[in-house]
Design an enzyme around this catalytic site. Structure first.
Site, mmCIF file in Angstrom:
data_model
loop_
_atom_site.group_PDB
_atom_site.id
_atom_site.type_symbol
_atom_site.label_atom_id
_atom_site.label_comp_id
_atom_site.label_asym_id
_atom_site.label_seq_id
_atom_site.Cartn_x
_atom_site.Cartn_y
_atom_site.Cartn_z
ATOM 1 N N GLU A 51 12.708 -4.170 -4.703
ATOM 2 C CA GLU A 51 11.775 -4.512 -5.899
ATOM 3 C C GLU A 51 12.330 -4.119 -7.192
ATOM 4 O O GLU A 51 12.049 -5.045 -8.072
ATOM 5 C CB GLU A 51 10.612 -3.436 -5.456
ATOM 6 C CG GLU A 51 9.652 -3.372 -6.460
ATOM 7 C CD GLU A 51 8.311 -2.554 -6.299
ATOM 8 O OE1 GLU A 51 8.478 -1.881 -5.608
ATOM 9 O OE2 GLU A 51 7.263 -3.057 -6.887
ATOM 10 N N GLY A 86 0.899 -1.044 0.039
ATOM 11 C CA GLY A 86 0.064 0.037 -0.061
ATOM 12 C C GLY A 86 0.946 1.384 -0.112
ATOM 13 O O GLY A 86 1.049 2.104 1.111
HETATM 14 C C1 LIG Z 1 0.328 -3.510 -12.787
HETATM 15 C C2 LIG Z 1 0.454 -2.653 -11.856
HETATM 16 C C3 LIG Z 1 0.506 -2.721 -10.328
HETATM 17 C C4 LIG Z 1 1.017 -2.109 -9.411
HETATM 18 N N1 LIG Z 1 1.033 -2.402 -8.160
HETATM 19 C C5 LIG Z 1 1.120 -1.494 -7.122
HETATM 20 C C6 LIG Z 1 1.111 -2.053 -5.598
HETATM 21 O O1 LIG Z 1 1.116 -3.231 -5.526
HETATM 22 N N2 LIG Z 1 1.156 -1.222 -4.813
HETATM 23 C C7 LIG Z 1 1.598 0.157 -5.192
HETATM 24 O O2 LIG Z 1 1.707 0.784 -4.007
HETATM 25 N N3 LIG Z 1 1.590 0.542 -6.176
HETATM 26 C C8 LIG Z 1 1.488 -0.054 -7.155
HETATM 27 N N4 LIG Z 1 1.317 0.335 -8.691
HETATM 28 C C9 LIG Z 1 1.419 1.762 -9.054
HETATM 29 C C10 LIG Z 1 2.718 2.147 -9.533
HETATM 30 O O3 LIG Z 1 3.723 2.005 -8.649
HETATM 31 C C11 LIG Z 1 2.497 3.538 -10.077
HETATM 32 O O4 LIG Z 1 1.390 3.323 -10.962
HETATM 33 C C12 LIG Z 1 3.353 4.271 -10.565
HETATM 34 O O5 LIG Z 1 4.441 4.545 -9.535
HETATM 35 C C13 LIG Z 1 3.021 5.646 -11.424
HETATM 36 O O6 LIG Z 1 2.403 6.352 -10.749
HETATM 37 P P1 LIG Z 1 0.921 7.040 -11.373
HETATM 38 O O7 LIG Z 1 0.097 5.761 -11.781
HETATM 39 O O8 LIG Z 1 0.069 7.846 -10.255
HETATM 40 O O9 LIG Z 1 1.327 7.906 -12.696
HETATM 41 P P2 LIG Z 1 2.095 9.198 -12.440
HETATM 42 O O10 LIG Z 1 2.727 9.469 -11.449
HETATM 43 O O11 LIG Z 1 0.723 10.134 -12.510
HETATM 44 O O12 LIG Z 1 2.599 9.548 -13.857
HETATM 45 C C14 LIG Z 1 1.896 9.735 -15.124
HETATM 46 C C15 LIG Z 1 2.954 10.018 -16.368
HETATM 47 O O13 LIG Z 1 3.549 11.073 -16.004
HETATM 48 C C16 LIG Z 1 4.961 10.906 -15.872
HETATM 49 N N5 LIG Z 1 5.753 11.487 -14.750
HETATM 50 C C17 LIG Z 1 5.260 11.701 -13.320
HETATM 51 N N6 LIG Z 1 6.298 12.560 -12.771
HETATM 52 C C18 LIG Z 1 7.349 12.480 -13.579
HETATM 53 C C19 LIG Z 1 8.429 13.371 -13.370
HETATM 54 N N7 LIG Z 1 8.906 13.791 -12.428
HETATM 55 N N8 LIG Z 1 9.178 13.508 -14.650
HETATM 56 C C20 LIG Z 1 9.066 12.731 -15.586
HETATM 57 N N9 LIG Z 1 7.528 12.383 -15.983
HETATM 58 C C21 LIG Z 1 6.648 12.209 -14.842
HETATM 59 C C22 LIG Z 1 5.132 9.564 -15.482
HETATM 60 O O14 LIG Z 1 6.231 8.708 -16.194
HETATM 61 C C23 LIG Z 1 3.877 8.837 -16.329
HETATM 62 O O15 LIG Z 1 3.974 8.647 -17.702
HETATM 63 C C24 LIG Z 1 1.113 -0.764 -9.665
HETATM 64 C C25 LIG Z 1 1.091 -0.255 -11.055
HETATM 65 C C26 LIG Z 1 0.530 -0.964 -11.920
HETATM 66 C C27 LIG Z 1 0.513 -0.677 -13.485
#
Ligand SMILES: Cc1cc2nc3c(=O)[nH]c(=O)nc-3n(C[C@H](O)[C@H](O)[C@H](O)COP(=O)(O)OP(=O)(O)OC[C@H]3O[C@@H](n4cnc5c(N)ncnc54)[C@H](O)[C@@H]3O)c2cc1C
Lengths: 325, 384
Positions: free
Chosen positions: B246, B129
């Site tokens: 991880e 989480g």
């Molecule tokens: C299949 C799957 C399983 C997952 N499992 C878990 C889990 O078990 N537990 C958990 O906690 N999380 C989990 N996640 C979450 C995952 O870690 C996040 O989706 C990821 O860190 C991206 O965050 P976001 O989805 O909010 O995208 P955002 O952070 O909103 O990113 C959107 C876009 O903006 C870009 N971006 C954002 N900030 C920057 C920056 N500073 N510079 C350049 N580009 C940027 C990103 O690269 C992306 O292209 C999972 C995700 C997936 C897809």
């Protein structure tokens, strides 16, 4: 398994870097550029004395008695420093051509496939498909060669007709020699890729625009990160191929190192802006050399075919094996 | 540079191979991707078999219930189990590959004794989480609040993208314990029991059609203070330990699996005639180079961590960056080999092509990995 450099290997590499720093610094590099490449006989002898060419000859034969893993470390350093001359061919000729091991003879290679021959002027011998050309044969070969206005200012090129001009490198050279040539060339590419990464990072950390270091802009930062993400897998591939000597693994090494050298040089050029497009900056030297090396010994098309041939059938489900080749 | 395995390592490989050959044919068929209780049962049964055979937590330290095996032995384990087609860690992913190692590295003796053995035995499943609706890449912006009340924290907020939440017993949970401190300094790492009152799990369907992750709503959930790993407000540092596990080791086995897939693709292309297409053939050849190099890079990184000991380095980011993209290219090539069959989800590889799309997002997006590589490895200045 301990896939890391040993202490001796580290020492060998830093020894080579120190040597090149002393005998081939930037002034000598730029002088070589203005000269249009070619071999500096004095430098050649110094390399010979340091064991660069005789590295893999057995000690009984006056060599250093080391292997391909050590050789790739030296060639990596040579690639970093843009050291000119037919390094790979002369190294391969040690033990075959008199004086090659000591750096007394300069030996180049005609790889065939229509590729121009590098550093032919003043060479003492030429490796060809069937063996070695010296003396009158060499003179006849040189007489039939036509100089090319070389794109790479550090490598003179000659186009040759007739013998060994037609065949592809694959048919021209016995497998082992060709594989070693490809691997050592890949090691030079690796050194160049690592060097252009450093140059890019250095520039990005020094040049300011919009009141900030350009390296703080993500578009620049990400180019640099991708450069490292090309260099490091290529490094693992080159080192591993040097350990196993496996032809498929050598093809992987050449393919990835060529890619890393060429694309890193281009990104490095981009990061240097207008400066990157000048004769004065060293970036173009890396790019031109990388393009030329990519065409030598094993092209991308040839490497990919070898690698495709190395695929499947699916390995048996059970049954241990040694290192996954 | 030595790529040969020692006598003892080969012996370990041989014994493992024999054991796998003996037990794998007896495994039940894989459950449907939508039947989570069955998936959990399948994954934990396999973990229990590993435990009974002495292969659970190989790379964990002995005083954490592990076997204290070398990273090389662990690598052999991952290689051989993948080659033999053994089950993937599945629902045990978080427990075995990052929450567990984090507790082993940062937890108290009591915490290790409470949480680690059930993970190794396959008795308890963990989920992660970390991410929140407004805290993804900017994880430290997380807002889920934990307020101290006696011996408990009272936790409210919401998490998202939580894989395996539906079947997990525990959640490694990042919470804000000091809202006034700078964002990286007010976070704590808690182990939250998933059966505590106030937790609502709402499954989310992925583009692959199945429900791989969930939203988790937390409404005044009481988590004992003794469930905190690391000091209060020191959770960001603990998080970095978790993320290094991880990114550093969690994908190793998959490279072996990708190489098997590539071989199978070549075999299929030879069968269906696509092999005669030089463009496709060369593309497969290039992928062979990529995966070989990734495997060698893995061996390089493992040997390095064996020398330095302990937590994997940030070299994992270079690996992850390259691997995630290459995995996607592999399944693009697979689609080409399949031709029209690529649109049939019952064909092997069609679903994998869909799930490969998550690789450049999960566990830190490729853009974030590039930031890490550029700033922490290459030393470029931080962006504003
Ligand atoms: C299949 C799957 C399983 C997952 N499992 C878990 C889990 O078990 N537990 C958990 O906690 N999380 C989990 N996640 C979450 C995952 O870690 C996040 O989706 C990821 O860190 C991206 O965050 P976001 O989805 O909010 O995208 P955002 O952070 O909103 O990113 C959107 C876009 O903006 C870009 N971006 C954002 N900030 C920057 C920056 N500073 N510079 C350049 N580009 C940027 C990103 O690269 C992306 O292209 C999972 C995700 C997936 C897809």
């Amino acid at each position: 398994m301990d896939f890391q450099l040993s202490d001796d290997q580290r020492a060998l590499r830093s020894g080579m870097r120190d040597l090149l720093g002393a005998v081939f610094d930037r002034d000598r590099l730029r002088a070589a550029v203005e000269r249009g490449g070619g071999v500096d006989r004095g430098l050649w002898r110094e390399l010979g004395a340091a064991g660069f060419f005789a590295l893999r000859l057995p000690e009984e034969a006056g060599g250093v008695g080391l292997g391909l893993p050590e050789a790739v470390l030296l060639f990596e350093e040579a690639g970093r420093a843009l050291l000119p001359g037919p390094l790979v061919a002369t190294h391969l000729a040690a033990g075959l051509v008199k004086g090659a091991a000591e750096g007394e003879a300069v030996v180049t290679a005609a790889e065939g496939g229509g590729l121009p021959v590098a550093d032919l002027g003043g060479a003492d011998a030429v490796l060809v498909a069937g063996g070695v050309l010296t003396g009158e044969e060499l003179a006849a070969f040189v007489a039939g060669a036509r100089p090319v206005r070389s794109m790479d200012p550090l490598t003179s090129l000659h186009r040759v007709e007739g013998r060994s001009a037609g065949a592809g490198a694959s048919e021209a050279y016995p497998g082992a020699l060709r594989g070693e040539g490809a691997l050592l060339t890949a090691a030079e590419q690796l050194g160049s890729a690592a060097r252009t990464t450093e140059m890019a990072v250095q520039h990005a950390g020094a040049r300011e625009q919009f009141g900030s270091l350009i390296g703080s802009f993500q578009a620049v930062k990400h180019l640099c990160a991708d450069m490292l993400a090309r260099t490091e897998p290529a490094r693992s591939a080159v080192y591993a191929a040097a350990v196993t000597g496996d032809p498929v693994e050598i093809a992987a090494a050449k393919l990835l190192a060529d890619d890393a050298a060429v694309r890193n040089a281009r990104d490095c050029l981009q990061i240097h802006g207008g400066m990157g497009f000048t004769w004065e900056a060293d970036v173009h030297l890396h790019l031109k050399r990388a393009w030329l090396r990519a065409a030598r010994w094993l092209t991308a098309a040839e490497a990919e075919e070898i690698l495709a041939g190395g695929l499947g059938p699916v390995r048996p489900l059970y049954g241990g094996s040694a290192a996954l080749g | 540079m030595d790529l040969t395995y020692t006598e003892a390592e080969e012996e370990f490989r041989r014994r493992l191979g024999e054991w796998l050959a003996a037990v794998l044919p007896g495994l039940p068929p894989k459950p449907s991707p939508d039947d989570w209780p069955a998936r959990r049962a399948y994954d934990t049964t396999w973990q229990r078999m590993l435990y009974d055979a002495g292969y659970a937590g190989l790379h964990w330290p002995e005083d954490a219930g592990g076997q204290g095996a070398t990273p090389t032995q662990h690598l052999i384990f991952l290689e051989e189990t993948e080659k033999a087609g053994a089950p993937y860690v599945g629902a045990n992913f978080v427990g075995l590959l990052h929450a567990g190692p984090t507790v082993a590295a940062e937890g108290t003796a009591e915490q290790r004794a409470r949480w680690l053995p059930p993970v190794l035995r396959g008795d308890e499943v963990w989920c992660q989480g970390f991410s929140e609706p407004d805290a993804g890449s900017d994880l430290a912006a997380l807002r889920t609040r934990a307020v101290r009340d006696g011996d408990d924290y009272v936790v409210s907020g919401s998490k998202i993208w939580t894989s395996h939440a539906e079947v997990a017993d525990w959640c490694e949970l990042l919470v804000r314990t000091d809202p006034d401190a700078p964002k990286h300094r007010g976070i704590s790492w808690l182990a939250m029991p998933m059966d505590a009152p106030g937790i609502t799990v709402r499954p989310l369907r992925t583009l692959a059609g199945s429900t791989e992750f969930a939203e988790v709503f937390l409404d005044e959930v009481r988590v004992p203070v003794r469930n905190r790993v690391g000091a209060e407000n020191d959770g960001w540092r603990v998080t970095m330990v978790t993320l290094s596990f991880e990114r550093g080791t969690a994908f190793v086995g998959e490279v072996v699996a990708c190489r098997r897939t590539l071989d199978a693709l070549a075999a299929e292309a030879r069968r269906n005639g696509k092999w005669d297409d030089a463009v496709l053939r060369r593309r497969l050849g290039r992928l062979n180079a990529e995966f070989r190099a990734l495997w060698r890079l893995t061996q390089w990184n493992v040997a390095e961590s064996e020398r330095t000991g302990g937590v994997p380095g940030i070299g994992g980011s270079v690996f992850k960056l390259r691997y995630s993209r290459t995995r996607q290219e592999l399944y693009e090539a697979a689609a080409e080999v399949l031709g029209a069959d690529a649109f049939d989800l019952d064909r092997e590889w069609a679903l994998d092509r869909l799930s490969s799309l998550s690789y450049t997002i999960a566990a830190g997006t490729s853009q974030i990995q590039r930031n890490i590589v550029a700033e922490r490895i290459l030393g470029l200045p931080k962006g504003r």
